[in-house]
Design a protein around this motif. Structure first.
Motif, PDB file in Angstrom:
ATOM      1  N   VAL A 164       0.858  -1.186   0.000  1.00 36.27           N
ATOM      2  CA  VAL A 164       0.000   0.000   0.000  1.00 36.27           C
ATOM      3  C   VAL A 164       0.893   1.234   0.000  1.00 36.27           C
ATOM      4  O   VAL A 164       2.064   1.184   0.410  1.00 36.27           O
ATOM      5  N   LEU A 165       0.360   2.335  -0.460  1.00 35.40           N
ATOM      6  CA  LEU A 165       1.097   3.593  -0.467  1.00 35.40           C
ATOM      7  C   LEU A 165       0.520   4.545   0.566  1.00 35.40           C
ATOM      8  O   LEU A 165      -0.701   4.680   0.685  1.00 35.40           O
ATOM      9  N   HIS A 166       1.408   5.180   1.307  1.00 37.70           N
ATOM     10  CA  HIS A 166       1.033   6.262   2.203  1.00 37.70           C
ATOM     11  C   HIS A 166       1.624   7.547   1.631  1.00 37.70           C
ATOM     12  O   HIS A 166       2.696   7.527   1.024  1.00 37.70           O
ATOM     13  N   TYR A 167       0.934   8.641   1.855  1.00 32.50           N
ATOM     14  CA  TYR A 167       1.353   9.926   1.287  1.00 32.50           C
ATOM     15  C   TYR A 167       1.608  10.906   2.429  1.00 32.50           C
ATOM     16  O   TYR A 167       0.679  11.300   3.137  1.00 32.50           O
ATOM     17  N   GLN A 168       2.863  11.251   2.621  1.00 33.83           N
ATOM     18  CA  GLN A 168       3.233  12.189   3.674  1.00 33.83           C
ATOM     19  C   GLN A 168       3.214  13.600   3.108  1.00 33.83           C
ATOM     20  O   GLN A 168       3.986  13.914   2.196  1.00 33.83           O
ATOM     21  N   PRO A 169       2.332  14.455   3.618  1.00 29.57           N
ATOM     22  CA  PRO A 169       2.166  15.785   3.012  1.00 29.57           C
ATOM     23  C   PRO A 169       3.386  16.671   3.198  1.00 29.57           C
ATOM     24  O   PRO A 169       4.101  16.585   4.192  1.00 29.57           O
ATOM     25  N   GLN A 170       3.604  17.522   2.211  1.00 23.46           N
ATOM     26  CA  GLN A 170       4.627  18.567   2.269  1.00 23.46           C
ATOM     27  C   GLN A 170       3.895  19.906   2.204  1.00 23.46           C
ATOM     28  O   GLN A 170       3.160  20.185   1.247  1.00 23.46           O
ATOM     29  N   VAL A 171       4.097  20.714   3.242  1.00 24.94           N
ATOM     30  CA  VAL A 171       3.319  21.933   3.421  1.00 24.94           C
ATOM     31  C   VAL A 171       4.245  23.138   3.416  1.00 24.94           C
ATOM     32  O   VAL A 171       5.319  23.124   4.034  1.00 24.94           O
ATOM     33  N   ALA A 172       3.851  24.181   2.689  1.00 21.50           N
ATOM     34  CA  ALA A 172       4.608  25.430   2.658  1.00 21.50           C
ATOM     35  C   ALA A 172       4.171  26.304   3.824  1.00 21.50           C
ATOM     36  O   ALA A 172       2.974  26.541   4.031  1.00 21.50           O
ATOM     37  N   LEU A 173       5.142  26.773   4.595  1.00 21.58           N
ATOM     38  CA  LEU A 173       4.870  27.654   5.720  1.00 21.58           C
ATOM     39  C   LEU A 173       5.137  29.102   5.316  1.00 21.58           C
ATOM     40  O   LEU A 173       5.953  29.350   4.424  1.00 21.58           O
ATOM     41  N   PRO A 174       4.485  30.095   5.909  1.00 19.58           N
ATOM     42  CA  PRO A 174       3.609  29.948   7.090  1.00 19.58           C
ATOM     43  C   PRO A 174       2.133  29.735   6.738  1.00 19.58           C
ATOM     44  O   PRO A 174       1.313  29.514   7.625  1.00 19.58           O
ATOM     45  N   GLU A 175       1.767  29.814   5.453  1.00 27.80           N
ATOM     46  CA  GLU A 175       0.339  29.768   5.130  1.00 27.80           C
ATOM     47  C   GLU A 175      -0.257  28.378   5.268  1.00 27.80           C
ATOM     48  O   GLU A 175      -1.482  28.212   5.270  1.00 27.80           O
ATOM     49  N   GLY A 176       0.588  27.365   5.384  1.00 28.46           N
ATOM     50  CA  GLY A 176       0.065  26.017   5.561  1.00 28.46           C
ATOM     51  C   GLY A 176      -0.505  25.423   4.290  1.00 28.46           C
ATOM     52  O   GLY A 176      -1.343  24.520   4.348  1.00 28.46           O
ATOM     53  N   ARG A 177      -0.042  25.848   3.122  1.00 27.01           N
ATOM     54  CA  ARG A 177      -0.596  25.370   1.849  1.00 27.01           C
ATOM     55  C   ARG A 177       0.065  24.052   1.461  1.00 27.01           C
ATOM     56  O   ARG A 177       1.272  23.902   1.488  1.00 27.01           O
ATOM     57  N   LEU A 178      -0.762  23.070   1.097  1.00 25.28           N
ATOM     58  CA  LEU A 178      -0.262  21.775   0.649  1.00 25.28           C
ATOM     59  C   LEU A 178       0.357  21.925  -0.734  1.00 25.28           C
ATOM     60  O   LEU A 178      -0.303  22.367  -1.680  1.00 25.28           O
ATOM     61  N   ILE A 179       1.620  21.558  -0.856  1.00 26.46           N
ATOM     62  CA  ILE A 179       2.304  21.693  -2.147  1.00 26.46           C
ATOM     63  C   ILE A 179       2.740  20.358  -2.730  1.00 26.46           C
ATOM     64  O   ILE A 179       3.109  20.284  -3.900  1.00 26.46           O
ATOM     65  N   GLY A 180       2.723  19.300  -1.920  1.00 23.04           N
ATOM     66  CA  GLY A 180       3.164  18.022  -2.441  1.00 23.04           C
ATOM     67  C   GLY A 180       3.063  16.938  -1.395  1.00 23.04           C
ATOM     68  O   GLY A 180       2.554  17.145  -0.295  1.00 23.04           O
ATOM     69  N   ALA A 181       3.558  15.771  -1.763  1.00 24.29           N
ATOM     70  CA  ALA A 181       3.546  14.641  -0.841  1.00 24.29           C
ATOM     71  C   ALA A 181       4.669  13.684  -1.202  1.00 24.29           C
ATOM     72  O   ALA A 181       5.018  13.522  -2.373  1.00 24.29           O
TER      73      ALA A 181
END
Length: 325
Positions: A164-181
């Motif tokens: 199975v695949l798990h996706y660990q989020p990558q978030v841009a700070l400080p706005e908390g925007r999801l940019i990748g995983a």
């Protein structure tokens, strides 16, 4: 023969295949003869040296007083191989060895048992860094059996689609925007449950199973990206770890092409870089980077079924921490 303590030493030359591959089998045969002569010169008259085949040798030590006497012989043999071999045509070759030791009667009472257990101990010595020796213990056989069982289960897992695949989020700070995983593969065993990667990835690398597993991960990550896109989610960057063995053992560009991917052109692949870069420029440009544990990392991006995706290196974004995995 005299019902005294005996020892069997199983010796395997380290990286002998490299000699055959680079200098040819004739030089390899000459090296084996030179090794035999040098090892024989370090043994007593009552000891027996035999070549089993390939680059494997067996030594029978008789009339030992203590187990440490076998260790002294093993160490002496390794020291004898430390000096280079000067062969015909001016070749100078360095070769090391790994040695496993089994004792009679503690580790077996038959020839086959003693050789088998010395062989197990030799592989343990090789795993601990090569050019070393080690004694057989029952735990080594248990570990070898467990490893064989794990390899069998791992092959079945690939056939039965247990990954199975798990996706660990990558978030841009400080706005908390999801940019990748970061795409992380896990093994969901029907009985043992979730098996972490450190318990199966090294074995997959050693056995070559990492190649089909890696292709499955890449394909599933691509499909999941499209599912999210078709569901109306904003496109993000997915990072997939690629094993160095995949660059050496399969047409990675062709694999990515089958999934419909195009991208840009940076690489960090060491010895494989020139060939891969040429294929990239000619057929399917990709962004390939090295992460901080020297694993080649694909940033899946480019053109996916006609959709443009921005490719970025996640660690270039300020504020992003280390990725678990």
């Amino acid at each position: 023969r005299q019902r005294s303590r005996l020892a069997v030493l199983f010796l395997d030359l380290d990286r002998f295949k490299n000699v055959n591959d680079s200098l040819g089998h004739q030089v390899g045969d000459e090296l084996l003869r030179a090794v035999t002569e040098r090892l024989g010169g370090r043994l007593r008259a009552e000891d027996t040296l035999a070549r089993l085949g390939g680059d494997e040798f067996v030594v029978l030590l008789e009339r030992l007083q203590e187990p440490r006497d076998a260790a002294v012989v093993a160490r002496t043999m390794l020291e004898s191989l430390a000096q280079p071999f000067v062969l015909s045509q001016g070749h100078e070759v360095y070769i090391g060895a790994s040695i496993g030791i089994s004792l009679y009667p503690e580790d077996g009472r038959s020839e086959s048992e003693l050789i088998m257990h010395a062989d197990v101990a030799m592989y343990q010595a090789k795993d601990q860094g090569r050019n070393a020796y080690g004694f057989y213990t029952e735990s080594l056989t248990e570990n070898a059996n467990q490893r064989l069982e794990m390899e069998t289960k791992l092959r079945r897992a690939l056939e039965r689609n247990e990954f199975v695949l798990h996706y660990q989020p990558q978030v841009a700070l400080p706005e908390g925007r999801l940019i990748g995983a970061e795409v992380l593969v896990r093994w969901l065993h029907p009985v043992q449950g979730l098996i972490p990667p450190n318990q199966f990835i090294p074995l997959a690398e050693e056995t070559g199973l990492i190649v089909p597993i890696g292709e499955w991960v890449l394909r599933e990550a691509c499909l999941q990206w499209m599912r999210w896109r078709n569901a109306g989610l904003s496109p993000i960057t997915l990072a997939v770890n690629i094993s160095p063995r995949q660059f050496r053992q399969q047409d990675l560009v062709g694999v990515v092409q089958r999934f419909g991917y195009r991208g840009c052109q940076r690489c960090g692949l060491g010895d494989a870089e020139p060939r891969f870069l040429q294929a990239v420029r000619e057929r399917a440009p990709l962004d390939v980077l090295r992460d901080d544990v020297a694993t080649a990392v694909f940033r899946l991006a480019g053109v996916v079924h006609g959709q443009n995706v921005r490719m970025v290196e996640a660690r270039q974004h300020a504020g992003l921490g280390q990725v678990d995995g």
